[in-house]
Design a protein around this motif. Structure first.
Motif, PDB file in Angstrom:
ATOM      1  N   ILE A 241     -11.833   8.595 -31.133  1.00  0.00           N
ATOM      2  CA  ILE A 241     -10.979   9.346 -32.057  1.00  0.00           C
ATOM      3  C   ILE A 241     -11.265   8.848 -33.467  1.00  0.00           C
ATOM      4  O   ILE A 241     -11.226   7.643 -33.727  1.00  0.00           O
ATOM      5  CB  ILE A 241      -9.486   9.157 -31.723  1.00  0.00           C
ATOM      6  CG1 ILE A 241      -9.178   9.771 -30.353  1.00  0.00           C
ATOM      7  CG2 ILE A 241      -8.601   9.777 -32.797  1.00  0.00           C
ATOM      8  CD1 ILE A 241      -7.781   9.488 -29.857  1.00  0.00           C
TER       9      ILE A 241
ATOM     10  N   CYS B  74      -0.170  11.824 -27.374  1.00  0.00           N
ATOM     11  CA  CYS B  74      -0.152  12.703 -26.213  1.00  0.00           C
ATOM     12  C   CYS B  74      -1.498  13.413 -26.011  1.00  0.00           C
ATOM     13  O   CYS B  74      -2.008  13.512 -24.891  1.00  0.00           O
ATOM     14  CB  CYS B  74       0.979  13.705 -26.474  1.00  0.00           C
ATOM     15  SG  CYS B  74       1.370  14.772 -25.161  1.00  0.00           S
ATOM     16  N   VAL B  75      -2.103  13.850 -27.131  1.00  0.00           N
ATOM     17  CA  VAL B  75      -3.404  14.527 -27.076  1.00  0.00           C
ATOM     18  C   VAL B  75      -4.514  13.535 -26.731  1.00  0.00           C
ATOM     19  O   VAL B  75      -5.433  13.857 -25.969  1.00  0.00           O
ATOM     20  CB  VAL B  75      -3.705  15.240 -28.423  1.00  0.00           C
ATOM     21  CG1 VAL B  75      -5.153  15.690 -28.490  1.00  0.00           C
ATOM     22  CG2 VAL B  75      -2.765  16.432 -28.618  1.00  0.00           C
ATOM     23  N   ALA B  76      -4.413  12.315 -27.260  1.00  0.00           N
ATOM     24  CA  ALA B  76      -5.459  11.304 -27.069  1.00  0.00           C
ATOM     25  C   ALA B  76      -5.734  11.057 -25.586  1.00  0.00           C
ATOM     26  O   ALA B  76      -6.882  10.815 -25.196  1.00  0.00           O
ATOM     27  CB  ALA B  76      -5.053   9.991 -27.746  1.00  0.00           C
ATOM     28  N   ARG B  77      -4.712  11.140 -24.775  1.00  0.00           N
ATOM     29  CA  ARG B  77      -4.872  10.878 -23.346  1.00  0.00           C
ATOM     30  C   ARG B  77      -5.808  11.871 -22.672  1.00  0.00           C
ATOM     31  O   ARG B  77      -6.306  11.617 -21.586  1.00  0.00           O
ATOM     32  CB  ARG B  77      -3.506  10.883 -22.655  1.00  0.00           C
ATOM     33  CG  ARG B  77      -2.580   9.783 -23.175  1.00  0.00           C
ATOM     34  CD  ARG B  77      -1.219   9.786 -22.540  1.00  0.00           C
ATOM     35  NE  ARG B  77      -1.266   9.433 -21.133  1.00  0.00           N
ATOM     36  CZ  ARG B  77      -1.306  10.293 -20.132  1.00  0.00           C
ATOM     37  NH1 ARG B  77      -1.264  11.585 -20.389  1.00  0.00           N
ATOM     38  NH2 ARG B  77      -1.369   9.881 -18.902  1.00  0.00           N
ATOM     39  N   TYR B  78      -6.004  13.024 -23.314  1.00  0.00           N
ATOM     40  CA  TYR B  78      -6.908  14.035 -22.748  1.00  0.00           C
ATOM     41  C   TYR B  78      -8.298  14.009 -23.377  1.00  0.00           C
ATOM     42  O   TYR B  78      -9.155  14.800 -22.996  1.00  0.00           O
ATOM     43  CB  TYR B  78      -6.299  15.426 -22.893  1.00  0.00           C
ATOM     44  CG  TYR B  78      -5.135  15.650 -21.965  1.00  0.00           C
ATOM     45  CD1 TYR B  78      -5.352  15.804 -20.597  1.00  0.00           C
ATOM     46  CD2 TYR B  78      -3.835  15.674 -22.439  1.00  0.00           C
ATOM     47  CE1 TYR B  78      -4.294  15.985 -19.730  1.00  0.00           C
ATOM     48  CE2 TYR B  78      -2.764  15.855 -21.583  1.00  0.00           C
ATOM     49  CZ  TYR B  78      -3.008  16.006 -20.234  1.00  0.00           C
ATOM     50  OH  TYR B  78      -1.961  16.180 -19.379  1.00  0.00           O
ATOM     51  N   VAL B  79      -8.498  13.136 -24.365  1.00  0.00           N
ATOM     52  CA  VAL B  79      -9.834  13.015 -24.965  1.00  0.00           C
ATOM     53  C   VAL B  79     -10.694  12.199 -24.002  1.00  0.00           C
ATOM     54  O   VAL B  79     -10.279  11.121 -23.572  1.00  0.00           O
ATOM     55  CB  VAL B  79      -9.753  12.349 -26.358  1.00  0.00           C
ATOM     56  CG1 VAL B  79     -11.142  12.053 -26.908  1.00  0.00           C
ATOM     57  CG2 VAL B  79      -8.961  13.237 -27.325  1.00  0.00           C
TER      58      VAL B  79
ATOM     59  N   ALA C  87      -6.391  19.185 -27.037  1.00  0.00           N
ATOM     60  CA  ALA C  87      -7.461  18.190 -26.834  1.00  0.00           C
ATOM     61  C   ALA C  87      -8.831  18.854 -26.695  1.00  0.00           C
ATOM     62  O   ALA C  87      -9.855  18.184 -26.808  1.00  0.00           O
ATOM     63  CB  ALA C  87      -7.155  17.342 -25.610  1.00  0.00           C
TER      64      ALA C  87
ATOM     65  N   ALA D  49      -0.567  19.954 -25.244  1.00  0.00           N
ATOM     66  CA  ALA D  49      -1.379  18.767 -25.557  1.00  0.00           C
ATOM     67  C   ALA D  49      -2.765  18.899 -24.937  1.00  0.00           C
ATOM     68  O   ALA D  49      -3.780  18.611 -25.580  1.00  0.00           O
ATOM     69  CB  ALA D  49      -0.685  17.511 -25.057  1.00  0.00           C
ATOM     70  N   ARG D  50      -2.809  19.353 -23.702  1.00  0.00           N
ATOM     71  CA  ARG D  50      -4.087  19.513 -23.001  1.00  0.00           C
ATOM     72  C   ARG D  50      -4.967  20.545 -23.729  1.00  0.00           C
ATOM     73  O   ARG D  50      -6.169  20.340 -23.884  1.00  0.00           O
ATOM     74  CB  ARG D  50      -3.811  19.981 -21.570  1.00  0.00           C
ATOM     75  CG  ARG D  50      -4.982  19.853 -20.615  1.00  0.00           C
ATOM     76  CD  ARG D  50      -4.819  20.745 -19.398  1.00  0.00           C
ATOM     77  NE  ARG D  50      -3.535  20.598 -18.734  1.00  0.00           N
ATOM     78  CZ  ARG D  50      -3.305  19.744 -17.742  1.00  0.00           C
ATOM     79  NH1 ARG D  50      -4.265  18.958 -17.315  1.00  0.00           N
ATOM     80  NH2 ARG D  50      -2.115  19.684 -17.178  1.00  0.00           N
TER      81      ARG D  50
ATOM     82  N   MET E 171     -13.133  13.222 -31.046  1.00  0.00           N
ATOM     83  CA  MET E 171     -12.280  14.157 -31.775  1.00  0.00           C
ATOM     84  C   MET E 171     -11.934  13.600 -33.157  1.00  0.00           C
ATOM     85  O   MET E 171     -11.651  12.425 -33.297  1.00  0.00           O
ATOM     86  CB  MET E 171     -10.981  14.405 -30.990  1.00  0.00           C
ATOM     87  CG  MET E 171      -9.928  15.126 -31.796  1.00  0.00           C
ATOM     88  SD  MET E 171      -8.399  15.351 -30.897  1.00  0.00           S
ATOM     89  CE  MET E 171      -8.737  16.890 -30.108  1.00  0.00           C
TER      90      MET E 171
END
Ligand code: 4GS
Length: 222
Positions: free
Chosen positions: A30, A148-153, A100, A96-97, A1
């Protein structure tokens, strides 16, 4: 991303060089593109703010440098363009999910009293808030969103840090966790967790999740 961040304070984002997000950036999961809005100012002193029309206190960020910075960072409007602001939708796990799923995000960070409204009208797809309180700038909210978004990448979390077995994945808070030693200052680890009975442990954890959620966040417990 790919995440472009437009800010007057790019140095603040060094906070993201550490821990899990730092690893994701170093591993090219990222691509963090930090853009200093000041680089796009056409003012002879590189000013990016000015007095508000109609009077009042504080300064307002000018539209021109932000417009040019956005056009340089995202010329084809491939990114979902987000302005961090208390007027936005409240960030939560579901938002957030969803974010992502985008290949590209552009985060605009306001400072001072915010940005000229035409910036939002011309450039922004969505406003997002991290909570009902006022900060000095959108930089911390942008970092909260990125984390928060990174955790779903994909691949950012390694096995064990499962995205699904955690707070909010089932609408509940987390169960209590323990690690060694078995006893500290007279406080013992609950026997069930030492039992090796996985069925029983699962039941105990679910029961604790419900208990904790009902007590601490009755609003989440429905
Ligand atoms: C937030 C917030 C915020 C508002 C930025 C006043 C400077 C400030 N942004 N969630 N101007 N809460 N922004 O407080 O996103």
């Amino acid at each position: 991303m790919r995440i472009s961040v437009l800010t007057l304070f790019p140095e603040m984002f060094s906070a993201l060089e550490h821990s899990i997000v730092g690893r994701a950036i170093k591993g090219n999961l990222i691509n963090l593109n930090l853009v200093d809005i000041r680089d796009y100012s056409k003012d002879k002193h590189k000013r990016c703010d000015d007095y508000p029309y109609g009077g009042g206190s504080g300064m307002v960020m000018c539209v021109q440098p932000i417009y040019d910075a956005v056009m340089a960072a995202d010329p084809e409007h491939k990114a979902k363009r987000i302005y961090l602001s208390p007027q936005g939708k409240l960030l939560n796990q579901e938002i957030a999910r969803q974010l992502a799923l985008h290949d590209e995000l552009l985060l605009l960070c306001g400072h001072y009293e915010g940005v000229d409204q035409r910036t939002i009208d011309l450039l922004i797809d969505e406003e997002i808030s991290i909570g009902d309180y006022v900060l000095t700038g959108g930089e911390l909210p942008a970092m909260v969103l990125i984390d928060c978004v990174a955790r779903y990448v994909p691949d950012v979390l390694h096995s064990g840090d499962s995205v699904e077995k955690e707070s909010f994945s089932d609408g509940l808070l987390e169960y209590p966790q323990y690690t060694r030693p078995e006893e500290f200052m007279g406080l013992k680890v609950p026997d069930v967790l030492l039992s090796g009975n996985h069925k029983l442990i699962e039941q105990w954890r679910k029961q604790k999740q419900e208990e904790v959620t009902r007590r601490k966040r009755p609003d989440l417990f429905k």
